[in-house]
Design an enzyme around this catalytic site. Structure first.
Site, PDB file in Angstrom:
ATOM      1  N   ASP A   1     -14.400  21.657   7.898  1.00 31.15           N
ATOM      2  CA  ASP A   1     -13.278  21.129   9.075  1.00 31.15           C
ATOM      3  C   ASP A   1     -12.695  20.217   8.796  1.00 31.15           C
ATOM      4  OD1 ASP A   1     -15.608  22.695   9.824  1.00 31.15           O
ATOM      5  OD2 ASP A   1     -16.576  21.273  11.124  1.00 31.15           O
TER       6      ASP A   1
ATOM      7  N   ARG B   1     -23.112  18.143  18.426  1.00 29.61           N
ATOM      8  CA  ARG B   1     -22.390  17.667  17.269  1.00 29.61           C
ATOM      9  C   ARG B   1     -20.890  17.716  17.512  1.00 29.61           C
ATOM     10  NH1 ARG B   1     -24.988  21.789  14.891  1.00 29.61           N
ATOM     11  NH2 ARG B   1     -23.656  23.652  14.670  1.00 29.61           N
TER      12      ARG B   1
HETATM   13  C1  FRU Z   1     -18.121  23.558  11.728  1.00 28.42           C
HETATM   14  C2  FRU Z   1     -19.462  22.755  11.485  1.00 28.42           C
HETATM   15  C3  FRU Z   1     -19.551  21.657  12.441  1.00 28.42           C
HETATM   16  C4  FRU Z   1     -20.352  20.649  11.726  1.00 28.42           C
HETATM   17  C5  FRU Z   1     -19.771  20.997  10.427  1.00 28.42           C
HETATM   18  C6  FRU Z   1     -20.807  20.762   9.263  1.00 28.42           C
HETATM   19  O1  FRU Z   1     -17.571  24.313  10.953  1.00 28.42           O
HETATM   20  O2  FRU Z   1     -20.507  23.531  11.697  1.00 28.42           O
HETATM   21  O3  FRU Z   1     -20.058  22.090  13.847  1.00 28.42           O
HETATM   22  O4  FRU Z   1     -20.177  19.389  12.238  1.00 28.42           O
HETATM   23  O5  FRU Z   1     -19.447  21.997  10.270  1.00 28.42           O
HETATM   24  O6  FRU Z   1     -20.187  20.882   8.035  1.00 28.42           O
END
Ligand code: FRU
Length: 472
Positions: A43, A170
């Protein structure tokens, strides 16, 4: 910097050096798309423009090209097209983020950037890691320059979230409106329904839950990376949704990224419209937006897809995996929410060819092609002899001729979307990325691909075709 982050800094540098020599590290490396020097990226995080400079952070696993412990990597740019890697920025070096510095955002204000993120902790034991065995901590860390960071402050733990949500909470995104700070986070309820939690604060440190936002009918089990912004009177709530099932979602990606239009106030009472996808291609997830200093709403997505064994990325052999999309301006025209590559790309364009009805160009790995004034939905294009873009049976298709994990497709097959009338198509290809903007970006299809050759063939009776190479 504590002892752990000091050693992790050294380790990351070492591994980047070794990994970036494996395979042919630059064979599929895009020129204008942010990609990691080595290892895995997911991300976009902490996107902002601060004192003129663009900062993009990213979920980064330098130790494992297939994804592992998450850090924040950091790149900067003057134009959102040429990115300079600045090293790892945030390490999992505290008890409250020791299993991953997960996704988060940046808030620029008064000569500082406040970064909010999720500290992921997985407890040892026999847990399901959904309702038990996990911590999702909300953390703030500030910086005066975007390069050096202060002490991490633990703002919220699972105790501060509603009782009927699981441990999956999150990806805070923070903004300011009318003197109040707002934070939106993604959550999975214990009854397996996805929602967004909306908090408010007067000092950006102490937060109170104000609202829980979801659809009338359950819509997936988890909403990741929520985002909220207003544009041209429209209130947009973006979410990356896991667990959508049924006819409508068959032939689509395992998870979706899209938006709802919000009626009412997000922190008070509101309802959500139908969900509209940001992208109909193979590789698009967890987008985040920010406002540029000149007032544009720019969104960047992860040009990848989690938990998807069907297709793969050929750069794994070269010690790195995944990249971001081209930054896209979100704008509204005639009531429609549209996307286009950032206007900085215009300065990179040099005209290569112009034609009416049809075009064939050999070996051009980095280009934009625009097909306008399309008549009677007639459109067919072949990229690198493997990837077909076509309008047929009232739908726009992106499909690979011969899907296999070892060829251009990396195992990708077919994506499509019903579109009533095809007016224009813009194709943006950058070595191993292809982004297709249909009808001025009302529909976008993004995919990674790994062609052996870069021929482009277009047939579109009477349509006006232009093609530019994109120069560094
Ligand atoms: C989305 C995700 C988020 C998390 C991150 C972990 O792709 O799963 O929800 O914060 O990636 O890498």
């Amino acid at each position: 910097m504590n002892a752990l982050s000091k050693d992790l800094t050294k380790l990351v540098k070492m591994i980047e050096k070794i990994e970036s020599r494996s395979g042919e590290p630059d064979r599929f490396r895009p020129r204008f798309h942010l990609a990691p020097p080595a290892g895995w990226l997911n991300d976009p995080n902490g996107l902002c423009q601060y004192q003129g400079l663009y900062h993009a952070f990213f979920q980064y696993s330098p130790f494992d090209v297939e994804g592992g412990l998450k850090l924040w990597g950091h790149s900067t740019s003057r134009d959102m097209l040429h990115w300079e890697y600045q090293g790892a920025a945030l390490y999992p070096d505290q008890p409250f983020d020791c299993h991953g510095v997960y996704s988060g955002c940046a808030l620029t204000e008064d000569g500082r950037i406040s970064f909010y993120y999720t500290g992921n902790v997985k407890l040892d034991g026999d847990f399901d890691y959904v309702t038990e065995g996990r911590e999702a901590n909300t953390i703030l860390v500030e910086s005066g320059d975007g390069f050096r960071f202060g002490r991490k402050q633990l703002l919220m733990t699972n105790e501060d979230y509603p009782e009927d949500v699981t441990k999956h909470v999150r990806d805070p995104k923070v903004w300011k409106g009318n003197g109040i700070y707002y934070m939106i986070q993604g959550a999975r309820r214990k009854d397996d329904v996805g929602e967004a939690l909306l908090f408010a604060s007067s000092d950006r440190i102490h937060w109170l839950l104000k609202n829980r936002i979801t659809t009338k009918e359950p819509f997936g089990f988890m909403w990741e990376c929520p985002d909220y912004f207003e544009i041209d009177g429209k209130k947009i709530l973006s979410a990356s949704v896991q667990g959508l099932e049924g006819e409508k979602w068959k032939d689509k990606n395992v998870y979706q990224s899209g938006y709802f239009e919000v009626k009412g106030h997000v922190a008070e009472q509101c309802t959500l419209s139908e969900y509209v996808l940001w992208d109909y291609g193979f590789d698009y997830y967890a987008p985040q937006s920010f406002e540029t200093e000149d007032g544009r709403r720019v969104q960047i997505g992860w040009m990848g897809m989690p938990d998807c064994p069907e297709h793969t990325n050929r750069t794994i052999e070269d010690g790195w995996q995944h990249c971001f999309t081209i930054p896209r301006e979100i704008y509204v025209k005639d009531g429609r929410v549209l996307q286009r590559p950032v206007r900085e790309l215009e300065e990179r364009k040099r005209i290569l060819a112009e034609a009416t009805g049809g075009l064939y160009v050999e070996e051009e790995p980095v280009y934009e092609a625009r097909i306008a004034e399309i008549k009677e939905n007639q459109f067919h294009a072949v990229l690198g002899e493997e990837l077909i873009l076509e309008y047929r049976d009232s739908r726009f298709e992106m499909r690979f001729i011969n899907p296999s994990k070892d060829n251009a497709s990396g195992g990708r097959t077919l994506r499509y979307q019903e579109i009533e009338t095809l007016n224009n198509v813009t194709i943006l290809t950058d070595v191993s990325t292809c982004e297709v903007f249909v009808n001025d970006g009302e529909y976008v299809f993004s995919t990674r691909f790994y062609p052996e050759n870069y021929g482009l063939q277009i047939q579109a009776d009477e349509a006006k075709i232009k093609m530019w190479e994109l120069v560094s």
